[in-house]
Design an enzyme around this catalytic site. Structure first.
Site, short mmCIF file in Angstrom:
data_model
loop_
_atom_site.label_atom_id
_atom_site.label_comp_id
_atom_site.label_asym_id
_atom_site.label_seq_id
_atom_site.Cartn_x
_atom_site.Cartn_y
_atom_site.Cartn_z
N LYS A 63 -1.47 10.67 1.65
CA LYS A 63 -1.58 11.32 2.64
C LYS A 63 -0.21 11.67 4.02
O LYS A 63 0.35 11.31 3.46
CB LYS A 63 -2.53 10.81 3.36
CG LYS A 63 -2.24 9.86 3.91
CD LYS A 63 -3.72 8.89 4.13
CE LYS A 63 -3.57 7.39 4.93
NZ LYS A 63 -2.40 7.49 6.19
N LYS A 92 -3.07 2.48 6.22
CA LYS A 92 -2.06 3.11 6.60
C LYS A 92 -1.38 3.68 7.34
O LYS A 92 -2.68 4.07 7.97
CB LYS A 92 -1.30 3.12 4.98
CG LYS A 92 -1.34 2.48 3.73
CD LYS A 92 -0.13 2.15 3.72
CE LYS A 92 0.03 1.73 2.25
NZ LYS A 92 -1.87 0.44 2.05
N ASP A 93 -0.67 3.70 8.05
CA ASP A 93 -0.20 4.40 9.23
C ASP A 93 -0.60 6.52 9.21
O ASP A 93 -0.91 6.42 8.15
CB ASP A 93 1.45 4.74 8.86
CG ASP A 93 1.81 2.93 9.79
OD1 ASP A 93 1.87 2.21 8.14
OD2 ASP A 93 1.60 2.53 10.73
N LYS A 94 -1.01 6.65 10.44
CA LYS A 94 -1.30 7.79 10.47
C LYS A 94 0.02 8.99 10.75
O LYS A 94 -0.23 9.99 9.63
CB LYS A 94 -2.06 7.76 11.64
CG LYS A 94 -2.84 9.47 12.12
CD LYS A 94 -3.10 10.11 13.11
CE LYS A 94 -4.12 11.50 12.99
NZ LYS A 94 -4.74 11.87 14.27
#
EC number: 5.4.99.27
Length: 390
Positions: A63, A92-94
């Site tokens: 993503k 997980k981080d954006k």
């Protein structure tokens, strides 16, 4: 409440710089328990388990500029299924490009293969007889670009030869909220059963917001929930859910039942993290070599992640833990919170290894690459050089 991220390992000047100017500046690739790295832009031909009992399907989610929960919600809508049908090993981080393993049941491979969502790729689909659980990973590999470094440091040739083999095992700012670092404050109120204050802290209490969002939070603080609901945007989905649920039940605790269980757990987890970070600060003055009374993991001293079944250390570390315990007026039994979960408590390393650390300075951009074990924060590594939390 501060975040308690205060100390450093390296005795050096910090050179500033900008993280995450673009999502591609922060690449996070999950490392599976067997050491397999889920690389961005590449596929892995995982073998289906045979015989397959029809239970689970695992896949890799790649993503860009999505957080894990929102990406999962989009996949749920696209497959016309339910959130409870999915699991993952870690969030997980954006604002990043990330990979992670996910699992689901009650779906067919064809449903996943047909998903078309911008900035989301589903790949490496595999039939499995095993449920994927939180924590089913070794860690993550990071490739991070730091831009806009202070000019006086750009001329230093050693930017391409930086060294780091361990860091203080702080919980990073992501645990507390990048935009609004108040998650631990909400968590403390929930732990104290002060659900009204938790509600107002989460939905109100403007910090750096502007425009409609700032006005909406001010309206919450003044008790005008209907006015706030009109001004909150799509980016404030959880605030809107809380307010709508409050209208339904007229009960602040019941309002939180509108949120995903994982988010409600994260509030209390953030309070636990806040307490742990303070233990790191207190232990710093004594060093991190094993001392009498330490509880060790991989020969590294650990600190208490306080919960209802906490095992305290002895000696100096035990004194640190009990001092924080008493200062916060902790009642361990209160970490069993109806409708929110039972927060067991565990031990966590006070420092953590940094594996395969490399640096390269090219065209005014410093690129750091390294691996961390699960539950550790890349921004704590970059902070050693930049001085910035994230």
């Amino acid at each position: 409440m501060p975040l308690n991220i205060e100390k450093y390992i390296l005795k050096t000047n910090r050179f500033g710089g900008t993280l995450k100017k673009y999502p591609e500046d922060f690449i996070v690739e999950e490392i599976m328990p067997d050491g397999t790295v889920l690389e961005v832009g590449k596929e892995i031909d995982f073998l289906d388990e045979t015989p397959w009992n029809g239970s689970f399907i695992h896949f890799t989610l790649e993503k860009r500029n999505w957080n894990t929960m929102d990406a999962l919600s989009a996949i749920v809508r696209a497959t016309k299924t339910k959130r409870k049908n999915f699991g993952f090993a870690g969030t997980k981080d954006k604002f990043a490009v990330t990979t992670q393993r996910m699992g689901c049941f009650g779906l067919k491979k064809e449903q996943l293969e047909s998903v078309k969502i911008p900035e989301i790729i589903i790949k490496d689909i595999q039939k499995s007889n095993k449920k994927l659980r939180m924590g089913d990973l070794f860690g993550n590999r990071f490739t991070i670009n730091i831009r806009d470094i202070e000019k006086k440091y750009m001329e230093l040739e050693n930017l391409s030869d930086l060294k780091l083999d361990h860091v203080l095992n702080y919980f990073g700012i992501q645990r507390f909220g990048l935009k609004r670092p108040i998650t631990h404050i909400v968590g403390k109120f929930i732990y104290e059963r002060d659900f009204e204050s938790a509600f107002y802290t989460y939905c109100g209490t403007p910090i750096s917001e502007t425009g409609d969002e700032k006005e909406a939070r001010e309206l919450v603080d003044s008790g005008n929930f209907k006015g706030a609901l009109k001004l909150f945007s799509k980016g404030n989905e959880y605030e809107k859910r809380l307010i709508q649920q409050y209208f339904k039940y007229k009960d602040f605790k019941m309002a939180f039942t509108a949120l995903p269980p994982q988010l409600n757990s994260m509030f209390v987890n953030a309070y636990q993290a806040y307490l742990f970070n303070e233990m790191v600060n207190e232990r710093y003055n004594f060093g991190f070599e094993p001392l009498t009374g330490d509880i060790l993991e991989d020969n590294i001293p650990t600190g208490a992640l306080i919960g209802y079944n906490t095992e305290f250390g002895k000696g100096i570390q035990g004194e640190i833990e009990k001092e924080i315990f008493n200062r916060e007026n902790i009642d361990l039994k209160k970490f069993k919170i109806e409708d929110f979960g039972n927060f067991y408590g565990t031990r966590r390393k006070l420092i953590t290894p940094v594996y395969d650390f490399k640096s390269e300075f090219k065209e005014k951009v410093l690129t750091l690459s390294f691996k961390l074990e699960r539950g550790n924060y890349a921004t704590i590594v970059t902070r050693e050089f930049t001085g910035n939390l994230g």
